[in-house]
Design an enzyme around this catalytic site. Structure first.
Site, short mmCIF file in Angstrom:
data_model
loop_
_atom_site.label_atom_id
_atom_site.label_comp_id
_atom_site.label_asym_id
_atom_site.label_seq_id
_atom_site.Cartn_x
_atom_site.Cartn_y
_atom_site.Cartn_z
N TYR A 151 -1.23 71.24 98.68
CA TYR A 151 -0.36 70.08 98.87
C TYR A 151 -1.18 68.79 98.82
O TYR A 151 -0.83 67.84 98.10
CB TYR A 151 0.36 70.19 100.21
N SER B 12 -0.18 61.07 100.96
CA SER B 12 -0.21 61.74 102.25
C SER B 12 -1.56 61.57 102.92
O SER B 12 -2.61 61.49 102.25
CB SER B 12 0.07 63.24 102.07
#
Length: 350
Positions: free
Chosen positions: A167, A142
């Site tokens: 995350y 990501s």
């Protein structure tokens, strides 16, 4: 090629599976179909792949009613035994792991879900590849890994040691875990740092869906950081094209890797990291204006301060992906938004 694609009830993996099936690959789809957001959207994606939700059972392979080269199985990545058994029985040529617990802000509220899915789940994938001679693994990282880094565009040679959400930390961990298995077991691993992806069947917790839903239902849209934000919005079809290029070209050891001055995106092991995005950030206000024009309604805007765990701007340097695979997104924002809205109006009957 026989490919395991994890997360096929999700946004990106659904589109990837569809493209692979149409070109003739054999695809085994996998998902736990959790309730992070409305499961009806997940079932709708699976239905487009020919998977009947009424036939779903845990750990049971379901044949697609639409594609003879597709099967689906409902498994949680954290279910070690079920993952190992699937790999043992299916003899995959390649794995693309796109399943994960997504969402920056949700990780603040439910941190354990990210450890189970993104750490333990990824560990299961790595071990299953190791013990079943699967040497071609690609996976979702990501743009969130860039964290506090303010040097833009984000380069894959940048260090990513200051994440601002759990995350992001799990995705950084995935990259490090993958390198270990590339080094120890010669597994080709390629991590893709996704930037903001949008398009038909998109996630309802992301800006395009949130904004369209609010505008069409006469509600305020939440504009964080008072609109002073930008994102490297990338249309889903362009993202899928890049993923397939990576699947078709497993990572190789780089002979130019300098251990005394290491580039974090390459290695003496068959390991690679790429940014995958549009290489053209769009301001949040421009994005909203494009959406307003396509819908034909002016948005009611509620300007708010910055959210915890968020970043002001993302901007992908995709030069390595361009140089290695001639990757170049070609969908204009206005065209992508138009395609998204055609789907949205039909799906939600707006």
């Amino acid at each position: 090629m026989k490919i395991l694609v994890t997360g096929t009830a999700g946004f990106i993996a659904y589109h990837l599976a569809l493209k692979l099936l149409k070109r003739g690959d054999t695809v085994i789809g996998l998902d736990n179909i959790n309730d992070y957001y409305n499961v009806n959207l997940k079932y709708a994606r699976l239905n487009k792949l020919g998977i009947d939700k009424n036939e779903l059972e845990d750990n049971k392979l379901i044949n697609s009613k639409t594609y003879s080269n597709h099967k689906f199985i409902k498994i949680d990545l954290a279910d070690t035994n079920s993952i190992y058994n699937l790999f043992k029985n299916e003899n995959f040529d390649a794995v693309c792991n796109l399943a994960a617990q997504a969402g920056v802000r949700y990780s603040i509220e439910n941190p354990h879900a990210y450890i189970d899915s993104n750490i333990k789940g990824f560990m299961n994938i790595l071990e299953a590849c190791r013990h079943n001679n699967v040497s071609n693994l690609s996976y979702a990282s990501s743009s969130s890994v860039y964290g506090l880094n303010k040097s833009q565009p984000f380069k894959i040679s940048d260090h990513t040691d200051h994440p601002v959400s759990l995350y992001a930390a799990t995705k950084k961990s995935n990259e490090m875990m993958a390198h270990t298995y590339s080094h120890l077991y010669n597994i080709s691993t390629t991590g893709l740092r996704f930037f903001t992806v949008y398009g038909p069947y998109g996630r309802p917790d992301m800006a395009p869906m949130l904004f369209a839903d609010a505008i069409l239902n006469d509600r305020d849209i939440k504009v964080f950081n008072h609109g002073n934000m930008s994102r490297d919005f990338t249309y889903i079809a362009d993202i899928v094209d890049g993923i397939i290029k990576v699947i078709d070209n497993p990572a190789k050891a780089n002979k130019n890797f300098d251990a005394s001055n290491p580039n974090p995106s390459i290695s003496s092991a068959p390991y690679r990291i790429y940014n995958i995005g549009n290489n053209a950030p769009v301001s949040l206000m421009e994005f909203i204006e494009t959406l307003e024009k396509s819908i034909g309604i002016k948005a009611k805007k509620n300007f708010l301060s910055m959210q915890d765990g968020d970043v002001v701007s993302t901007y992908a340097d995709t030069s390595d992906l361009i140089n290695d695979f001639e990757y170049k997104p070609n969908t204009k924002l206005s065209s992508g938004i138009e395609q998204f809205l055609i789907w949205y109006r039909e799906f939600y009957k707006k």
